[in-house]
Design an enzyme around this catalytic site. Structure first.
Site, mmCIF file in Angstrom:
data_model
loop_
_atom_site.group_PDB
_atom_site.id
_atom_site.type_symbol
_atom_site.label_atom_id
_atom_site.label_comp_id
_atom_site.label_asym_id
_atom_site.label_seq_id
_atom_site.Cartn_x
_atom_site.Cartn_y
_atom_site.Cartn_z
ATOM 1 N N LYS A 226 12.239 -75.134 -41.434
ATOM 2 C CA LYS A 226 12.241 -76.597 -41.329
ATOM 3 C C LYS A 226 12.628 -76.976 -39.895
ATOM 4 O O LYS A 226 13.793 -76.884 -39.514
ATOM 5 C CB LYS A 226 13.224 -77.250 -42.300
ATOM 6 C CG LYS A 226 12.922 -78.765 -42.392
ATOM 7 C CD LYS A 226 14.095 -79.635 -42.732
ATOM 8 C CE LYS A 226 14.959 -80.024 -41.585
ATOM 9 N NZ LYS A 226 14.354 -80.866 -40.549
ATOM 10 N N GLY B 88 10.370 -82.801 -42.453
ATOM 11 C CA GLY B 88 11.124 -83.895 -43.057
ATOM 12 C C GLY B 88 12.546 -83.966 -42.543
ATOM 13 O O GLY B 88 12.936 -83.234 -41.626
ATOM 14 N N GLY C 165 16.697 -83.858 -42.483
ATOM 15 C CA GLY C 165 17.725 -82.906 -42.896
ATOM 16 C C GLY C 165 18.357 -83.268 -44.226
ATOM 17 O O GLY C 165 18.574 -82.398 -45.077
ATOM 18 N N GLY D 227 15.901 -80.755 -45.986
ATOM 19 C CA GLY D 227 16.847 -79.759 -45.447
ATOM 20 C C GLY D 227 17.910 -79.425 -46.473
ATOM 21 O O GLY D 227 18.175 -78.247 -46.764
ATOM 22 N N GLU E 112 24.449 -71.098 -35.321
ATOM 23 C CA GLU E 112 24.492 -71.226 -33.845
ATOM 24 C C GLU E 112 24.758 -72.701 -33.586
ATOM 25 O O GLU E 112 23.860 -73.530 -33.789
ATOM 26 C CB GLU E 112 23.145 -70.847 -33.219
ATOM 27 C CG GLU E 112 22.642 -69.457 -33.538
ATOM 28 C CD GLU E 112 23.236 -68.392 -32.659
ATOM 29 O OE1 GLU E 112 24.122 -68.709 -31.855
ATOM 30 O OE2 GLU E 112 22.823 -67.231 -32.795
ATOM 31 N N CYS F 276 22.751 -76.374 -25.416
ATOM 32 C CA CYS F 276 24.028 -76.054 -26.067
ATOM 33 C C CYS F 276 24.960 -75.279 -25.136
ATOM 34 O O CYS F 276 26.174 -75.399 -25.217
ATOM 35 C CB CYS F 276 23.776 -75.246 -27.331
ATOM 36 S SG CYS F 276 22.793 -73.768 -27.034
ATOM 37 N N GLU G 287 31.182 -82.713 -27.424
ATOM 38 C CA GLU G 287 29.869 -82.304 -26.924
ATOM 39 C C GLU G 287 28.999 -83.560 -26.810
ATOM 40 O O GLU G 287 28.771 -84.250 -27.806
ATOM 41 C CB GLU G 287 29.216 -81.318 -27.891
ATOM 42 C CG GLU G 287 27.874 -80.844 -27.372
ATOM 43 C CD GLU G 287 27.127 -79.955 -28.353
ATOM 44 O OE1 GLU G 287 27.066 -80.294 -29.545
ATOM 45 O OE2 GLU G 287 26.589 -78.927 -27.904
#
Ligand code: NAD
Length: 487
Positions: free
Chosen positions: A180, A211, A213, A217, A255, A288, A386
């Site tokens: 996905k 689609g 999440g 998801g 991750e 990231c 972040e």
């Protein structure tokens, strides 16, 4: 309309399930971050599409697993050939969909995408073995068996690159896959699905569903008939996925985000340090691994800031399809507003903004200027959160002990950069930094044989080499006694 035309290729906007194109009654709108161009209405899947994709992957699993690493490797190499042949289409598609640089897709990213598939196919064939060892005359044989259906959930900042870090080892290990992609960048995964078909990968082995999440998801990660979840994305989403996976005890690989330090020691080559520092704006800061907290020794801070300023002011922001552009737009209005919100709040707190600090009005749309915040208040959100945009913080330090404590003083542990003219000095620092990857006098060097992942809240598990197979495979030890049982 179920296809859109990009760079002379037709890109399907539907799911790819069991080798067939499947549409949903509902759709979501996909636009380009470059200029807001409408790209297409994309099928918006939910529970029934998740069920269908998992069932297709489950049905295809026994035959794919039985093919063995050699048989799978032939098909995976064919897939890598097709990725290389379609470099131009994939590059243009990815740039249109996520706004990152066309030149880096053509020269760097898409060749690496092909390499991600080849590398893991070859690793499964050549490297997955363990020295057999004896226990009182009994032989231990370690093997990596296919584990079943792997659900892969990926973000928008490097769509196909990050997806193939997972697809490569999952398929090479003998798992079947349901991917996905992020809803802001659905297109390259769809075209990739067509390439798997052309490569002769059997129907159901690789599936793509599109689609949101919270809809498809969450239906996928809570599914009782899956065996692995590999997720790249944000910490809050990882927590939701971990809770859903807990019900079925589905193993997860995560991750996640970062707020990595870049440390410039007093003995650093300052031209090199400045060069590495401006690299942290790469992909408009939507990386990231970025070293977004730049710690500079106080004795060299002014000289470093001057060199950094010269290089930063030469950055050309603009259309990512232009060969001369260095950084493009933010991915989406929602994300742009989030980045701007961080900077606006920093300004309201009285933090010193040296560069940028505002949208690029000349370009309009989703372009936000590269921004530098100088000596922000320790503990303020601009230093701790972040941001995932082109926003760097620069701070000074006096001693090694101080910078180590401040660099490690974060909930994240994804990466770190150290710039030093003295290897011993650098080692003193790197020995105690907490991070999955540390670069000394360099940045973004990634070898697929090496472990990659995050410590602390930056992730769970490692990708790369055998570490990937430890996750996607069921690792098994078979103990054989050649001459009866001798206890
Ligand atoms: P995100 O967590 O919002 O979304 C990532 C993916 O998860 C998307 O496909 C999304 O649709 C899906 N998702 C969202 N809610 C879900 C749910 N409840 N169940 C299942 N799936 C769900 O992240 P993002 O904004 O797309 O990506 C940015 C984040 O990704 C940043 O934090 C960045 O640091 C991180 N990232 C990490 C790495 C790494 O290798 N460590 C690489 C790239 C990006």
């Amino acid at each position: 309309m179920t296809t859109i035309s990009v760079a002379g290729a037709e890109i399907d906007t539907r799911h790819y399930i069991g080798g067939q194109r499947v549409s949903s009654a509902e759709t979501f709108t996909n636009t380009s971050p470059i200029d807001g161009t409408f790209l297409g209405e994309i099928s918006r899947g939910g529970q029934s599409e998740a069920d269908a994709a998992v069932a297709a992957a489950r049905a295809a699993f026994p035959a794919w697993a039985a093919l063995g690493p050699q048989g799978r490797g032939v098909l995976l190499h064919k897939l890598a050939d097709l990725i290389e042949e379609n470099n131009e289409t994939l590059s243009q598609l990815e740039t249109m969909d996520n706004g990152s640089l066309l030149r880096s897709h053509r020269r760097g990213v898409m060749p690496r995408v092909a390499m991600n598939i080849r590398f893991f196919a070859d690793w499964a064939i050549n490297e997955l073995h363990h020295e057999k060892f004896e226990t009182r005359g009994h032989t231990n044989n370690v093997s990596w068996d296919p584990s079943g259906v792997a659900v892969l959930i990926t973000p928008w900042n490097a769509p196909l690159m990050l997806a193939t870090w997972k697809i490569g080892p999952a398929l090479a290990a003998g798992d079947t896959v349901v991917l996905k992609p992020a809803e802001w960048t659905p297109l390259s995964a769809s075209f990739f699905a067509d390439l798997t078909k052309q490569a002769g990968i059997p129907d159901g082995v690789f599936n793509v569903v599109q689609g949101y999440g919270k809809e498809i998801g969450s239906a996928l990660v809570a599914h009782p008939d899956i065996n692995r979840i590999s997720f790249t994305g944000s910490v809050p989403t990882a927590k939701v996925i971990a809770r859903a996976a807990a019900d079925n005890l589905t193993p997860c690989s995560f991750e996640l985000g970062g707020k990595s330090p870049m440390i410039v020691l007093e003995d650093a080559d300052l031209d090199l340090a400045a060069e590495i520092a401006v690299e942290q704006y790469d992909n408009a800061g939507q990386v990231c691994l970025s070293g977004t907290r730049i710690f500079v020794h106080e004795n060299i801070a002014d000289e470093f800031a001057k060199k950094f300023g010269e290089k930063a002011s030469a950055i050309k922001q603009g259309d990512p399809r232009d060969e001369n552009t260095d950084i493009g737009p933010q991915i989406h209005q929602v994300h742009f507003d989030r980045v701007k919100g961080f900077v606006d709040r920093a300004k309201a707190e009285g933090q010193e903004i040296v560069w940028g600090g505002e949208p690029n009005d000349e370009l309009g749309g989703l372009f936000f200027k590269p921004t530098l915040v100088k000596n922000p208040t320790e503990g303020s959100e601009i230093v701790t959160s972040e941001i995932f945009g082109p926003v760097l913080c620069m701070m000074t330090f006096k001693t090694d002990e101080e910078v180590i404590e401040r660099a490690n003083g974060t909930e994240f542990g994804l990466a770190a950069v150290v710039v030093s003219g003295n290897q011993e000095h650098a080692k003193k620092i790197t020995d105690v930094l907490v991070a999955g990857t540390i670069w000394v006098n360099c940045f973004f060097v990634r070898d697929l044989r090496a472990p990659f992942g995050g410590s602390k809240k930056s992730g769970i598990g490692r990708d790369g080499g055998t570490w990937s197979f430890d996750f996607y495979a069921d690792v098994k030890n078979t103990v054989v006694s050649p001459n009866g049982w001798k206890e």
